[in-house]
Design a protein around this motif. Structure first.
Motif, PDB file in Angstrom:
ATOM      1  N   ALA A 361       0.818  -1.217   0.000  1.00 37.50           N
ATOM      2  CA  ALA A 361       0.000   0.000   0.000  1.00 37.50           C
ATOM      3  C   ALA A 361       0.850   1.266   0.000  1.00 37.50           C
ATOM      4  O   ALA A 361       0.392   2.329  -0.430  1.00 37.50           O
ATOM      5  N   ASP A 362       2.118   1.164   0.463  1.00 37.60           N
ATOM      6  CA  ASP A 362       2.987   2.339   0.478  1.00 37.60           C
ATOM      7  C   ASP A 362       3.433   2.741  -0.925  1.00 37.60           C
ATOM      8  O   ASP A 362       4.065   3.783  -1.105  1.00 37.60           O
ATOM      9  N   HIS A 363       3.092   1.946  -1.950  1.00 39.54           N
ATOM     10  CA  HIS A 363       3.408   2.283  -3.335  1.00 39.54           C
ATOM     11  C   HIS A 363       2.163   2.731  -4.101  1.00 39.54           C
ATOM     12  O   HIS A 363       2.124   2.648  -5.325  1.00 39.54           O
ATOM     13  N   SER A 364       1.168   3.207  -3.388  1.00 38.88           N
ATOM     14  CA  SER A 364      -0.117   3.528  -4.032  1.00 38.88           C
ATOM     15  C   SER A 364       0.018   4.556  -5.151  1.00 38.88           C
ATOM     16  O   SER A 364      -0.807   4.585  -6.061  1.00 38.88           O
ATOM     17  N   GLY A 365       1.049   5.386  -5.106  1.00 40.44           N
ATOM     18  CA  GLY A 365       1.229   6.385  -6.159  1.00 40.44           C
ATOM     19  C   GLY A 365       1.762   5.823  -7.460  1.00 40.44           C
ATOM     20  O   GLY A 365       1.870   6.553  -8.456  1.00 40.44           O
ATOM     21  N   TYR A 366       2.089   4.528  -7.481  1.00 36.32           N
ATOM     22  CA  TYR A 366       2.711   3.941  -8.666  1.00 36.32           C
ATOM     23  C   TYR A 366       1.712   3.523  -9.741  1.00 36.32           C
ATOM     24  O   TYR A 366       2.097   3.305 -10.893  1.00 36.32           O
ATOM     25  N   LYS A 375       0.673   1.968 -21.525  1.00 40.19           N
ATOM     26  CA  LYS A 375       0.019   2.516 -22.720  1.00 40.19           C
ATOM     27  C   LYS A 375       1.033   3.055 -23.714  1.00 40.19           C
ATOM     28  O   LYS A 375       0.900   2.862 -24.931  1.00 40.19           O
ATOM     29  N   ALA A 376       2.074   3.736 -23.208  1.00 35.16           N
ATOM     30  CA  ALA A 376       3.050   4.363 -24.099  1.00 35.16           C
ATOM     31  C   ALA A 376       3.955   3.345 -24.776  1.00 35.16           C
ATOM     32  O   ALA A 376       4.168   3.395 -25.993  1.00 35.16           O
ATOM     33  N   VAL A 377       4.486   2.433 -24.005  1.00 34.66           N
ATOM     34  CA  VAL A 377       5.461   1.483 -24.544  1.00 34.66           C
ATOM     35  C   VAL A 377       4.798   0.468 -25.468  1.00 34.66           C
ATOM     36  O   VAL A 377       5.339   0.129 -26.525  1.00 34.66           O
ATOM     37  N   SER A 378       3.620  -0.040 -25.068  1.00 35.51           N
ATOM     38  CA  SER A 378       2.985  -1.121 -25.837  1.00 35.51           C
ATOM     39  C   SER A 378       1.936  -0.620 -26.817  1.00 35.51           C
ATOM     40  O   SER A 378       1.308  -1.443 -27.495  1.00 35.51           O
ATOM     41  N   ASP A 379       1.725   0.697 -26.881  1.00 37.92           N
ATOM     42  CA  ASP A 379       0.649   1.258 -27.696  1.00 37.92           C
ATOM     43  C   ASP A 379      -0.700   0.652 -27.298  1.00 37.92           C
ATOM     44  O   ASP A 379      -1.572   0.412 -28.146  1.00 37.92           O
ATOM     45  N   GLY A 380      -0.840   0.383 -25.996  1.00 36.93           N
ATOM     46  CA  GLY A 380      -2.100  -0.138 -25.482  1.00 36.93           C
ATOM     47  C   GLY A 380      -2.306  -1.621 -25.698  1.00 36.93           C
ATOM     48  O   GLY A 380      -3.370  -2.150 -25.388  1.00 36.93           O
ATOM     49  N   LYS A 381      -1.276  -2.321 -26.180  1.00 35.26           N
ATOM     50  CA  LYS A 381      -1.425  -3.752 -26.461  1.00 35.26           C
ATOM     51  C   LYS A 381      -1.265  -4.614 -25.211  1.00 35.26           C
ATOM     52  O   LYS A 381      -1.711  -5.758 -25.184  1.00 35.26           O
ATOM     53  N   THR A 382      -0.602  -4.092 -24.196  1.00 39.08           N
ATOM     54  CA  THR A 382      -0.428  -4.819 -22.942  1.00 39.08           C
ATOM     55  C   THR A 382      -1.127  -4.059 -21.827  1.00 39.08           C
ATOM     56  O   THR A 382      -0.812  -2.894 -21.573  1.00 39.08           O
ATOM     57  N   ASP A 383      -2.085  -4.713 -21.185  1.00 36.22           N
ATOM     58  CA  ASP A 383      -2.792  -4.094 -20.068  1.00 36.22           C
ATOM     59  C   ASP A 383      -1.922  -4.156 -18.815  1.00 36.22           C
ATOM     60  O   ASP A 383      -1.305  -5.181 -18.529  1.00 36.22           O
ATOM     61  N   VAL A 384      -1.891  -3.071 -18.082  1.00 35.33           N
ATOM     62  CA  VAL A 384      -1.180  -3.019 -16.806  1.00 35.33           C
ATOM     63  C   VAL A 384      -2.207  -2.974 -15.691  1.00 35.33           C
ATOM     64  O   VAL A 384      -3.054  -2.081 -15.647  1.00 35.33           O
ATOM     65  N   ILE A 385      -2.155  -3.953 -14.813  1.00 29.36           N
ATOM     66  CA  ILE A 385      -3.060  -4.022 -13.662  1.00 29.36           C
ATOM     67  C   ILE A 385      -2.223  -3.952 -12.393  1.00 29.36           C
ATOM     68  O   ILE A 385      -1.231  -4.679 -12.264  1.00 29.36           O
ATOM     69  N   VAL A 386      -2.582  -3.071 -11.498  1.00 32.75           N
ATOM     70  CA  VAL A 386      -1.849  -2.898 -10.244  1.00 32.75           C
ATOM     71  C   VAL A 386      -2.788  -3.229  -9.090  1.00 32.75           C
ATOM     72  O   VAL A 386      -3.899  -2.699  -9.012  1.00 32.75           O
ATOM     73  N   ARG A 387      -2.337  -4.115  -8.211  1.00 36.75           N
ATOM     74  CA  ARG A 387      -3.107  -4.465  -7.026  1.00 36.75           C
ATOM     75  C   ARG A 387      -2.273  -4.156  -5.790  1.00 36.75           C
ATOM     76  O   ARG A 387      -1.104  -4.546  -5.698  1.00 36.75           O
ATOM     77  N   PHE A 388      -2.888  -3.454  -4.847  1.00 37.11           N
ATOM     78  CA  PHE A 388      -2.182  -3.052  -3.634  1.00 37.11           C
ATOM     79  C   PHE A 388      -2.637  -3.887  -2.450  1.00 37.11           C
ATOM     80  O   PHE A 388      -3.816  -4.229  -2.325  1.00 37.11           O
ATOM     81  N   CYS A 389      -1.693  -4.200  -1.582  1.00 35.37           N
ATOM     82  CA  CYS A 389      -1.985  -4.976  -0.380  1.00 35.37           C
ATOM     83  C   CYS A 389      -1.751  -4.128   0.857  1.00 35.37           C
ATOM     84  O   CYS A 389      -0.647  -3.601   1.050  1.00 35.37           O
ATOM     85  N   GLN A 390      -2.781  -4.003   1.669  1.00 37.71           N
ATOM     86  CA  GLN A 390      -2.645  -3.257   2.916  1.00 37.71           C
ATOM     87  C   GLN A 390      -1.796  -4.046   3.915  1.00 37.71           C
ATOM     88  O   GLN A 390      -1.643  -5.265   3.812  1.00 37.71           O
TER      89      GLN A 390
END
Length: 589
Positions: A361-366, A375-390
């Motif tokens: 959770a301390d990386h919530s700004g990432y 989006k920039a590197v893959s031109d939207g072809k690779t989805d980035v999903i971020v999950r935070f753990c408290q």
């Protein structure tokens, strides 16, 4: 067999047969039409929102539309009743053959029931833990390790081609500190009195074996060298020793990774050529996504790599980030973020269609910056999903836990696992949503009671196995193999409790699908607890009403059908526990 997907399609077929048209003369969009289990089982087996979501685009009253839909649904021989509730919801009851087919599917597919097979399995990278290789795993790493591992298992079960990955932060200043700390232990191994560990170095006893190994390999030859000469030698061996320690700690928790990716490789130049970071910079520059400029000071705490000078910047704000990001400092050195971008580019070039990051959770700004990179590197072809753990609060009898801190100034992951075992740790880490705070009470997770969720679920599986063992003893000569159980007469299962258990198992494929789509493995833990609760509840009814017990010596056919039900429940419980990385015991002691 996803019975909800099946009946959703039946409802859509009924809608198509009505030849509905909106105000533009077009067939309305049926994508929002779903079939679910009703909140109150007394209302029926299934419920659909079809009339509610289509009434407005069709310009009709929901109940009027519902009446037309109901008239079509009851033409289906497996729909025994369809009724309208409230403003236009439709409840359905189905023929017993539907539940019998579900039970047969569970027995036929075994632990594969509920899994998803896709024609082209999407490649998914799940990166989790990724702690600095400077010591043992501490308690703060546990939840991310478990969530990431279970999520990867879940996605694999749901038909994805999954790679479990650990990013080794082995290129920062903390690695130099690790090497200097290990060198101090090396001097200690040579017999030198090193006194108190200086501030800024790692004080844990876990580095003593590293010092001993250095002594055995180099003797006292490193002692006379300049730091510039011994530092790279000690650094390499210290990192290797820490990674070995980390692997062992994670293995104790049942966590393994297929790929350990070194941050240093992003900076390395092969045969004098460009590094992976240089390659990334060229790619972004060719896309016009890099420029020279200055950034305003960030709000709150100023990060150490911020400069009030012209730097090489990435146009992250064009892709949803809060601000542009520095890739290269004014002195020409790379920022930490540059390595993050190059690392993602490597994932993209390895062909991953989904890159999942499980962070504290301390990386919530990432989240925004990583998604902008994707989006920039893959031109939207690779989805980035971020999950935070408290964070997890360790408790004992409701009080904050006090444990020996044998590895410096923190409680280790191994301390927790050694005390309670990996199964309670893993299950309880997943029995709350990952972004909700969790209190982990040592006493509660080890007590054998219905108030302990992991015991409750594991006991459900063990109870099923016990019934099957008991049946062998009480019905000598009766074959109870999977083929015999699959051919049992399921029409004899007509008690409400038995039907409830089959209906609960019927939800399993839908639970798997929803949990995978939302990247929420805690849904699996919740479902298993509900299934175990239904099992234990029906078992308790059998105590009061002997005719409901699973084994009826006087009625072999009924007993065989009920044992088929028990076997099916054990298979679903085992399947779900495997996703969570928790054992499915055959007996509890």
């Amino acid at each position: 067999m996803n019975i909800f997907a099946d009946f959703t399609q039946r409802v859509k077929n009924a809608l198509q047969s009505l030849e509905l048209k909106d105000s533009n003369g077009e067939t309305p969009d049926f994508s929002r039409v779903v079939v679910e289990a009703p909140r109150d089982a007394a209302h029926g087996d299934f419920a659909t929102n079809a009339a509610m979501v289509l009434a407005k685009p069709l310009g009709v009253k929901p109940r009027d539309l519902a009446e037309s839909i109901v008239a079509k649904l009851v033409e289906d021989p497996e729909v025994t009743e369809a009724t309208i509730a409230g403003p236009g919801f439709i409840n359905m009851r189905v023929a017993p053959i539907v539940w019998q087919r579900i039970l047969g599917s569970v027995l036929e597919l075994g632990v594969g029931f509920g899994s998803i097979r896709k024609d082209a399995a999407p490649k998914v990278n799940v990166e989790y833990v990724s702690a600095n290789p400077t010591g043992p795993m501490h308690v703060g790493h546990i939840r991310g390790a478990v969530v990431g591992d279970a999520l990867a298992n879940l996605l694999a079960f749901a038909g994805c081609d999954v790679v479990k990955e650990y990013y080794i932060n082995d290129a920062g200043s903390q690695i130099d500190t690790l090497a200097r700390s290990a060198y101090l232990r090396y001097r200690e191994a040579l017999g030198e009195d090193i006194g108190e560990i200086p501030s800024g170095l790692y004080p844990g006893d876990y580095l003593k074996p590293v010092g001993t190994q250095l002594k055995e390999e180099f003797g006292d030859t490193l002692k006379g060298k300049e730091e510039a000469d011994w530092l790279p030698l000690v650094k390499e061996r210290a990192i290797a020793a820490m990674l070995d320690l980390i692997r062992r700690d994670l293995a104790a928790l049942g966590v393994t990774h297929e790929v350990f990716f070194s941050e240093r490789t992003l900076h390395d130049r092969q045969n004098g050529g460009p590094s992976m970071i240089d390659h990334m910079l060229d790619s972004l520059r060719n896309k016009g996504l890099i420029y020279q400029g200055t950034l305003p000071p960030p709000k709150g705490q100023v990060p150490e790599d911020w400069e009030d000078r012209e730097q090489t910047l990435f146009r992250a704000s064009d892709f949803g980030d809060d601000t542009d990001r520095a890739l290269k400092k004014s002195d020409g050195s790379y920022t930490y973020f540059a390595a993050d971008v190059a690392y993602f580019q490597d994932k993209f070039e390895r062909g991953f269609q989904e890159a999942i990051y499980v962070l504290g959770a301390d990386h919530s700004g990432y989240a925004k910056r990583l998604q902008a990179v994707g989006k920039a590197v893959s031109d939207g072809k690779t989805d980035v999903i971020v999950r935070f753990c408290q964070m997890v609060k360790l408790m004992r009898d409701g009080e904050p836990v006090k444990m020996s801190k044998r590895s410096g100034d923190f409680i280790t992951l191994r301390d927790v696992v050694d005390e309670v075992g990996p199964d309670p740790v893993r299950f309880m880490m997943l029995f709350r949503k990952n972004d909700a705070q969790l209190d982990f009470d040592f006493k509660k997770v080890t007590e054998q009671s219905k108030d302990n969720p992991v015991f409750y679920v594991q006991y459900g599986h063990a109870r099923c196995c016990s019934v099957l063992r008991q049946a062998v003893l009480e019905l000598p000569g009766t074959e109870l193999g999977d083929s015999e159980l699959l051919n049992a007469d399921f029409t004899l299962l007509d008690d409400s409790g038995e039907l409830e258990l089959i209906a609960k198992m019927a939800e399993w494929p839908k639970v798997v699908e929803a949990a995978a789509e939302t990247h929420e493995p805690h849904r699996i833990a919740f479902y298993l607890h509900e299934l175990a609760s239904s099992l234990h509840g029906h078992w308790n009814r059998g105590k009061e009403m002997p005719h409901l017990r699973f084994i009826d010596i006087g009625n072999a056919k009924l007993t065989l059908a009920r044992l088929a039900l028990v076997r099916a429940i054990s298979l679903v419980l085992a399947s779900g526990l495997a996703i969570l990385g928790v054992n499915a015991p055959e007996e509890m002691r």
